[in-house]
Design a protein around this motif. Structure first.
Motif, PDB file in Angstrom:
ATOM      1  N   LEU A  10       0.855  -1.183   0.000  1.00  0.00           N
ATOM      2  CA  LEU A  10       0.000   0.000   0.000  1.00  0.00           C
ATOM      3  C   LEU A  10       0.886   1.226   0.000  1.00  0.00           C
ATOM      4  N   THR A  11       0.676   2.112  -0.953  1.00  0.00           N
ATOM      5  CA  THR A  11       1.416   3.374  -0.990  1.00  0.00           C
ATOM      6  C   THR A  11       0.461   4.510  -0.637  1.00  0.00           C
ATOM      7  N   GLY A  12       1.017   5.568  -0.060  1.00  0.00           N
ATOM      8  CA  GLY A  12       0.224   6.745   0.269  1.00  0.00           C
ATOM      9  C   GLY A  12      -0.419   6.723   1.634  1.00  0.00           C
ATOM     10  N   HIS A  13      -0.307   5.603   2.342  1.00  0.00           N
ATOM     11  CA  HIS A  13      -0.926   5.485   3.669  1.00  0.00           C
ATOM     12  C   HIS A  13      -0.336   4.262   4.355  1.00  0.00           C
ATOM     13  N   ASP A  14      -0.366   4.249   5.692  1.00  0.00           N
ATOM     14  CA  ASP A  14       0.091   3.078   6.439  1.00  0.00           C
ATOM     15  C   ASP A  14      -0.917   1.942   6.276  1.00  0.00           C
ATOM     16  N   LEU A  15      -0.414   0.740   6.143  1.00  0.00           N
ATOM     17  CA  LEU A  15      -1.241  -0.451   6.013  1.00  0.00           C
ATOM     18  C   LEU A  15      -1.635  -0.937   7.404  1.00  0.00           C
ATOM     19  N   ALA A  16      -2.905  -1.282   7.567  1.00  0.00           N
ATOM     20  CA  ALA A  16      -3.398  -1.789   8.848  1.00  0.00           C
ATOM     21  C   ALA A  16      -3.723  -3.277   8.719  1.00  0.00           C
ATOM     22  N   ALA A  17      -3.544  -4.005   9.792  1.00  0.00           N
ATOM     23  CA  ALA A  17      -3.909  -5.421   9.809  1.00  0.00           C
ATOM     24  C   ALA A  17      -5.407  -5.541   9.534  1.00  0.00           C
ATOM     25  N   LYS A  74     -16.467   0.884  -1.847  1.00  0.00           N
ATOM     26  CA  LYS A  74     -15.019   1.064  -1.692  1.00  0.00           C
ATOM     27  C   LYS A  74     -14.717   2.195  -0.712  1.00  0.00           C
ATOM     28  N   GLU A  75     -13.629   2.011   0.040  1.00  0.00           N
ATOM     29  CA  GLU A  75     -13.171   3.055   0.946  1.00  0.00           C
ATOM     30  C   GLU A  75     -12.697   4.247   0.120  1.00  0.00           C
ATOM     31  N   LYS A  76     -13.077   5.439   0.514  1.00  0.00           N
ATOM     32  CA  LYS A  76     -12.687   6.645  -0.226  1.00  0.00           C
ATOM     33  C   LYS A  76     -11.175   6.804  -0.248  1.00  0.00           C
ATOM     34  N   GLY A  77     -10.658   7.139  -1.425  1.00  0.00           N
ATOM     35  CA  GLY A  77      -9.238   7.410  -1.589  1.00  0.00           C
ATOM     36  C   GLY A  77      -8.391   6.188  -1.915  1.00  0.00           C
ATOM     37  N   TYR A  78      -8.954   4.988  -1.785  1.00  0.00           N
ATOM     38  CA  TYR A  78      -8.173   3.763  -2.016  1.00  0.00           C
ATOM     39  C   TYR A  78      -8.436   3.195  -3.404  1.00  0.00           C
ATOM     40  N   GLU A 124       1.629 -10.562  -5.602  1.00  0.00           N
ATOM     41  CA  GLU A 124       1.728  -9.276  -4.901  1.00  0.00           C
ATOM     42  C   GLU A 124       0.587  -8.379  -5.352  1.00  0.00           C
ATOM     43  N   PHE A 125      -0.173  -7.906  -4.390  1.00  0.00           N
ATOM     44  CA  PHE A 125      -1.287  -7.008  -4.652  1.00  0.00           C
ATOM     45  C   PHE A 125      -0.878  -5.601  -4.243  1.00  0.00           C
ATOM     46  N   SER A 126      -1.084  -4.651  -5.144  1.00  0.00           N
ATOM     47  CA  SER A 126      -0.666  -3.263  -4.887  1.00  0.00           C
ATOM     48  C   SER A 126      -1.884  -2.345  -4.881  1.00  0.00           C
ATOM     49  N   ASN A 127      -1.984  -1.565  -3.827  1.00  0.00           N
ATOM     50  CA  ASN A 127      -3.047  -0.583  -3.701  1.00  0.00           C
ATOM     51  C   ASN A 127      -2.416   0.775  -3.439  1.00  0.00           C
ATOM     52  N   HIS A 128      -3.209   1.806  -3.661  1.00  0.00           N
ATOM     53  CA  HIS A 128      -2.716   3.159  -3.446  1.00  0.00           C
ATOM     54  C   HIS A 128      -3.794   3.961  -2.726  1.00  0.00           C
ATOM     55  N   TYR A 129      -3.341   4.834  -1.840  1.00  0.00           N
ATOM     56  CA  TYR A 129      -4.247   5.761  -1.166  1.00  0.00           C
ATOM     57  C   TYR A 129      -3.889   7.163  -1.608  1.00  0.00           C
TER      58      TYR A 129
END
Length: 168
Positions: A10-17, A74-78, A124-129
């Motif tokens: 995850l880029t742009g934000h910290d990843l949470a469990a 979907k969560e906003k921004g993700y 590998e799954f890539s997401n962005h915030y």
């Protein structure tokens, strides 16, 4: 036995469990039925339950699909990753009473039925915030001893994701 794993970036934000959900599903009628969903840990590790193989599985191929579950809301921004990985496991009979699951990973090519190889057999799954919004700043300049003249002072706004803006 074989434990399917993947990685979440995850880029742009910290990843949470537990932030993202993933599914592992068997493909075809010859593959033992598996339908499992799990979430990522805080380090981005995605771990499914072990797949167990017996002597009856020797020298057989089994196919599974691994993908991110994209929520209806979907969560906003993700952004979400729509990659579908295809995991093929060949259960090799070592000839000494032991079995070795040999895994190869590929991914579905968007818009076709073709498969492309995956480097190092790692999913590998890539997401962005990316948050967006607007902010209006106002300021007042106080000058002691005389009146402020129009245009006498300049104020510069600087920072990431802004072009330097000069206002007087």
């Amino acid at each position: 036995e074989f434990t399917p794993t993947a990685e979440k970036k995850l880029t742009g934000h910290d990843l949470a469990a537990g932030q993202f959900t993933f599914s592992l599903d068997s493909v075809g009628t010859k593959t033992p039925e598996v339908h499992e969903t799990v979430t990522n840990d805080a380090d981005g590790k995605i771990t499914f339950s072990k797949l167990n193989f017996t002597e009856a599985d020797a020298n057989k191929n089994y196919t599974y699909e691994l993908k991110e579950v994209i929520p209806a809301v979907k969560e906003k921004g993700y952004s979400y990753d729509s990659t579908v990985y295809v995991m093929n496991i060949f259960v090799k009979d070592n000839g000494d009473g032991t079995l070795t699951p040999e895994m190869t990973m590929s991914q579905k090519v968007a818009g076709s039925e073709e498969l492309a190889p995956v480097q190092d057999n790692k999913a590998e799954f890539s997401n962005h915030y990316d948050a967006d919004g607007e902010l209006t700043l106002t300021a007042t300049k106080l000058l002691t001893g005389r009146a402020v003249e129009d245009g006498q002072f300049e104020f510069i706004l600087t920072g990431p994701k802004t072009e330097d803006q000069v206002k007087s």
